[in-house]
Design an enzyme around this catalytic site. Structure first.
Site, short mmCIF file in Angstrom:
data_model
loop_
_atom_site.label_atom_id
_atom_site.label_comp_id
_atom_site.label_asym_id
_atom_site.label_seq_id
_atom_site.Cartn_x
_atom_site.Cartn_y
_atom_site.Cartn_z
N GLU A 93 62.67 33.29 54.19
CA GLU A 93 61.21 33.41 53.96
C GLU A 93 60.47 34.12 55.09
O GLU A 93 59.58 33.56 55.70
CB GLU A 93 60.61 32.01 53.76
CG GLU A 93 61.22 31.24 52.61
CD GLU A 93 60.67 29.81 52.48
OE1 GLU A 93 59.83 29.42 53.31
OE2 GLU A 93 61.11 29.11 51.57
N GLU B 274 68.29 28.63 44.96
CA GLU B 274 67.63 27.31 44.95
C GLU B 274 66.93 27.04 43.63
O GLU B 274 65.82 26.49 43.59
CB GLU B 274 66.61 27.22 46.11
CG GLU B 274 67.18 27.58 47.46
CD GLU B 274 66.17 27.48 48.61
OE1 GLU B 274 65.12 26.83 48.44
OE2 GLU B 274 66.46 28.06 49.68
C1 XIL Z 1 63.47 21.53 51.36
C2 XIL Z 1 64.25 20.25 51.11
O1 XIL Z 1 64.58 20.13 49.75
C3 XIL Z 1 63.44 19.09 51.56
O2 XIL Z 1 64.18 17.89 51.43
C4 XIL Z 1 63.01 19.29 53.00
O3 XIL Z 1 62.14 18.27 53.34
C5 XIL Z 1 62.28 20.61 53.19
O4 XIL Z 1 63.10 21.66 52.69
N1 XIL Z 1 62.89 26.49 50.31
C6 XIL Z 1 63.99 26.34 51.14
C7 XIL Z 1 64.60 24.99 51.31
O5 XIL Z 1 64.53 27.33 51.64
O6 XIL Z 1 65.18 24.82 52.56
C8 XIL Z 1 63.59 23.90 51.03
O7 XIL Z 1 64.27 22.64 51.06
C9 XIL Z 1 62.90 24.13 49.71
C10 XIL Z 1 62.13 25.42 49.73
#
Ligand code: XIL
Length: 364
Positions: A158, A273
């Site tokens: 990101e 994701e």
């Molecule tokens: C999120 C996790 O799911 C949570 O448990 C944590 O608190 C924060 O991170 N994009 C990403 C992930 O790249 O690392 C994130 O994961 C969700 C959004």
């Protein structure tokens, strides 16, 4: 439902080389798993997972049965790995790595450079004079620790945000402020040196939808990746996070053009994701499940026209454990249902939709 012309299918089938040395067909695990449906087409299906779920034996078994690739939800982030500026704690990430390898799953790394999930000591300790040493030492140590065990790494997560107003589109983060825009290039070079075989990925969010904001971001991501390739930076893939509002349009000409351009750059495309946010959908469960399942099938069918899409991970496998339950709460207070298994670990319509999308995909 989307229908594709024969020409669109042929266009999407542009030749693409794989960097992966892993054999997916050897990883299929039983006839009724998403991993088997995917592996039949040369696609790796998997999910994020966390050590905090390992005490749940049924869920842990489900992950092993359904996934052929695993990514730690938090265990490889700085906050989890770095108790202090001088220490590394690999225990929890090692446990996941071992779980993946004993259950015949690939393991992927998430993430080496991100402005979130940093340890509390970061601010105050890291300065413009030590940031390069701190970052490169972290990457070399962590990637070195898992060299040969991690199939692909989200090296930078990101990093682009057009709204921040910079000409290069980079997001203004502590990394950018302290290091300067060269931090991304350096991160990829150091990671490559530490594990020359790992597929190195730039992972990004909010680049799926057809709206203007997403399109501006896609343009910035593409031009940034083009620059990296011109400079021979070892970047091998784009990760499209795919945290998507279930009521947004995501399969259209803007995304299609972007996927083709990324493929033309010679990059792999990983869906890293995936989950559909059902926050704004009607509360009625059969209606909601039908709408979410439809989104899964349409989105995956669209993506899988592109042969460079060979890896698909959902962010969790069951509604029992999903970050959406705390970041995307519904106004009516009903539990969210974004994933292919419900909170009782029963497959939902989304499971079937995902399996159908794999069945309809061409062989990679
Ligand atoms: C999120 C996790 O799911 C949570 O448990 C944590 O608190 C924060 O991170 N994009 C990403 C992930 O790249 O690392 C994130 O994961 C969700 C959004």
């Amino acid at each position: 439902m989307n229908h594709f012309t024969r020409r669109q299918f042929l266009e999407a089938g542009a030749a693409f080389t794989t960097l992966s040395t892993f054999r997916l067909d050897a990883l299929a695990n039983g006839p009724v798993s998403l991993r088997a449906h995917a592996a039949a087409k040369g696609i790796a299906f998997g999910s994020s997972f966390s050590t905090s779920y390992m005490s749940d034996a049924a869920y842990t078994q489900l992950i092993a049965d359904q996934c052929c690739i695993l990514v730690p939800e938090i265990e490889l982030k700085w906050a989890a790995l770095r108790p202090s500026p001088t220490a590394f704690d690999f225990n929890r990430a090692d446990a996941l790595c071992k779980f993946a390898s004993t259950r015949n799953m690939l393991f992927r790394g998430h993430t080496l450079v991100w402005e979130q999930s940093l340890p509390s000591w970061f601010e105050g300790y890291v300065t413009s004079s030590n940031v390069e040493r701190v970052m490169t030492n972290h990457i070399a140590s962590v990637v070195g620790h898992y060299a040969g065990k991690i199939s692909s790494w989200d090296v930078v997560n990101e990093a682009i945000q057009v709204e921040d107003g910079r000409a290069d589109g980079l997001k203004v983060t502590p990394w950018l402020r302290l290091f300067g825009p060269g931090y991304i290039e350096t991160a990829f070079r150091v990671a490559h040196e530490a594990d020359p075989k790992a597929i190195l990925v730039y992972n990004e969010n909010w680049i799926e939808a057809e709206d203007q904001g997403s399109e501006r971001k896609r343009r910035a991501v593409l031009s940034f990746l083009t620059q990296l390739k011109k400079k021979n930076v070892p970047v091998h893939g784009l990760g499209i996070q795919s945290h998507i509002h279930a009521d947004m349009k995501v399969t259209g000409p803007n995304l299609r053009r972007f996927l083709q351009e990324v493929e033309d750059l010679g990059l792999s495309i990983l869906i890293t994701e995936l989950d559909f946010n059902d926050q704004r959908l009607p509360g009625d469960v059969p209606t909601r499940d039908r709408l979410v399942a439809e989104r899964y099938e349409i989105y995956l069918t669209f993506l899988l026209q592109f042969k460079s899409v060979k890896t698909i991970l959902t962010w969790g496998l069951s509604d029992r454990y999903t970050w959406r339950s705390y970041v995307s709460k519904r106004a009516d207070g009903l539990p969210v249902r974004p994933l292919p298994y419900d909170a009782d670990l029963k497959p939902t319509l989304s499971w079937e939709a995902i399996a159908r999308a794999f069945d309809g995909a061409s062989q990679r």
